[in-house]
Design an enzyme around this catalytic site. Structure first.
Site, PDB file in Angstrom:
ATOM      1  N   ILE A   1       0.855  -1.184   0.000  1.00 54.24           N
ATOM      2  CA  ILE A   1       0.000   0.000   0.000  1.00 54.24           C
ATOM      3  C   ILE A   1       0.892   1.235   0.000  1.00 54.24           C
ATOM      4  CG2 ILE A   1      -1.877   1.208   1.130  1.00 54.24           C
ATOM      5  CD1 ILE A   1      -2.510  -1.676   0.072  1.00 54.24           C
ATOM      6  N   LYS A   2       0.703   2.091  -0.981  1.00 59.56           N
ATOM      7  CA  LYS A   2       1.544   3.281  -1.111  1.00 59.56           C
ATOM      8  C   LYS A   2       0.976   4.423  -0.271  1.00 59.56           C
ATOM      9  CE  LYS A   2       3.492   4.279  -5.104  1.00 59.56           C
ATOM     10  NZ  LYS A   2       3.669   4.566  -6.563  1.00 59.56           N
TER      11      LYS A   2
END
Length: 368
Positions: free
Chosen positions: A138-139
């Site tokens: 997850i960025k």
């Protein structure tokens, strides 16, 4: 198999593709890049998704199905993007099984949340649950508000790609946020060996901003510094990484099974045509890092990337002093590095917000 890309991989650089589309997945193109181009991961961002949805008809059926269920545009965007990432994770699953740090696919929290900590945490949790693959990342942006969100996500056992890192001070903050997250995860009973993270340090955008300022200064000394800031900045970042992930705090976490947060070189496509098109790959070769490349850069390196006796030489280790000299010289000619970094972070968030808005508008148009 490209000998040059294979040599890069053998030097310890994980090659990730900075692009994703449903067409790449469904036509087997992504699988072919894994087989033929040593690709072991994928990164995405709102710009990439906006282009993929705008250019492809492969999303139409899912859009129609979601609309028939009464889905609103935000839900449609969420479902389209998480499906692509989930399916790409499945394509890369064999890579992940061989090498757990790789075989990764990144998806970013909504960019408009970049300065809202709690909303970023909620978005990260929702994306992690929806993709539901151990090899997802997850960025989360490395804004001031993003830092506690990074810690919270890691503490939850969520693997994170920290994005939009431009400067050394902020990078140190990112590493500290990761370590704190691991400590909290350990206290909560999470298996630290299953938590992974990369820190995406942006490269070419630094040269683009600094070179423009050097051109305005216009002196011979300033012109001689063109194209040198980005690589120097990244090499100093690697020195900071080596320092942080060798201290007592890290060693205690490593003993509990933790993984290092690998540096990832992002924005590695050359923006100035006067520079070699493999510049931000060949000058940042060092084991234990990731280089995420647009396909154009990937193919350029496959065609003419520098190799030495079949191996890609380490171009980072031992370069910190020379890199610091470059940064000192930039300051001497009048480059305000703090202002450069402030501008780059602000513009980075703004560009992703604009791309997200474009993605939403495209999907809205397809919904009829």
């Amino acid at each position: 198999m490209s000998d040059r890309l294979q040599a890069l991989a053998e030097a310890g650089v994980s090659i990730w593709l900075d692009d994703l589309s449903r067409e790449r997945i469904e036509t087997g193109n992504l699988a072919a890049l894994i087989e033929d181009r040593s690709v072991v991961g994928v990164t995405t961002n709102p710009t990439i998704f906006a282009g993929a949805v705008a250019d492809g008809e492969r999303y139409d059926a899912q859009v129609r199905e979601l609309v028939s269920r009464g889905a609103q545009v935000d839900e449609v965007v969420f479902e389209l993007t998480t499906r692509d990432v989930r399916e790409a994770c499945d394509v890369l699953a064999p890579v992940h099984e061989r090498t757990p740090a790789d075989g990764r696919v990144s998806i970013e929290v909504e960019p408009a949340l970049a300065h809202r900590t709690e909303d970023t945490i909620a978005s990260a949790r929702a994306l992690w649950k929806a993709v539901d693959r151990p090899n997802a990342l997850i960025k989360i942006p490395a804004t001031e508000a993003g830092l506690p969100a990074i810690t919270a996500a890691i503490a939850d056992g969520i693997s994170v790609n920290v994005t939009l890192i431009f400067g050394l001070d902020r990078y140190r903050d990112v590493m500290a946020a990761y370590l704190e997250g691991l400590e909290r995860a350990h206290e909560a009973g999470h298996d630290l060996s299953r938590i992974h993270s990369v820190a995406s340090f942006f490269v070419s955008r630094v040269d683009a901003e600094v070179d423009g300022r050097l051109d305005e200064i216009g002196t011979v000394q300033a012109q001689n510094l063109r194209g040198r800031a980005a690589v120097a900045n990244a090499r100093l970042a690697h020195a900071a990484y080596a320092e942080v992930f060798s201290g007592e705090r890290w060693e205690a976490l490593a003993a509990a099974g933790a993984n290092v947060q690998r540096p990832l070189w992002a924005s590695t496509g050359t923006k100035d045509p006067a520079y070699p098109d493999t510049l931000y790959v060949s000058e940042l070769v060092v084991a234990g890092t990731v280089n995420t490349m647009p396909e154009k850069t990937l193919e350029a390196y496959a065609d003419h990337g520098p190799v030495e006796s079949g191996n890609a030489p380490d171009t980072v280790t031992g370069t910190a002093d020379a890199a610091q000299q470059v940064m000192d010289e930039l300051a001497e000619v009048g480059i305000d590095l703090d202002d450069v970094l402030t501008v780059l972070e602000r513009e980075g968030v703004e560009k992703f917000v604009a791309s997200w808005d474009e993605l939403v508008a495209t999907v809205q148009g397809q919904m009829g």
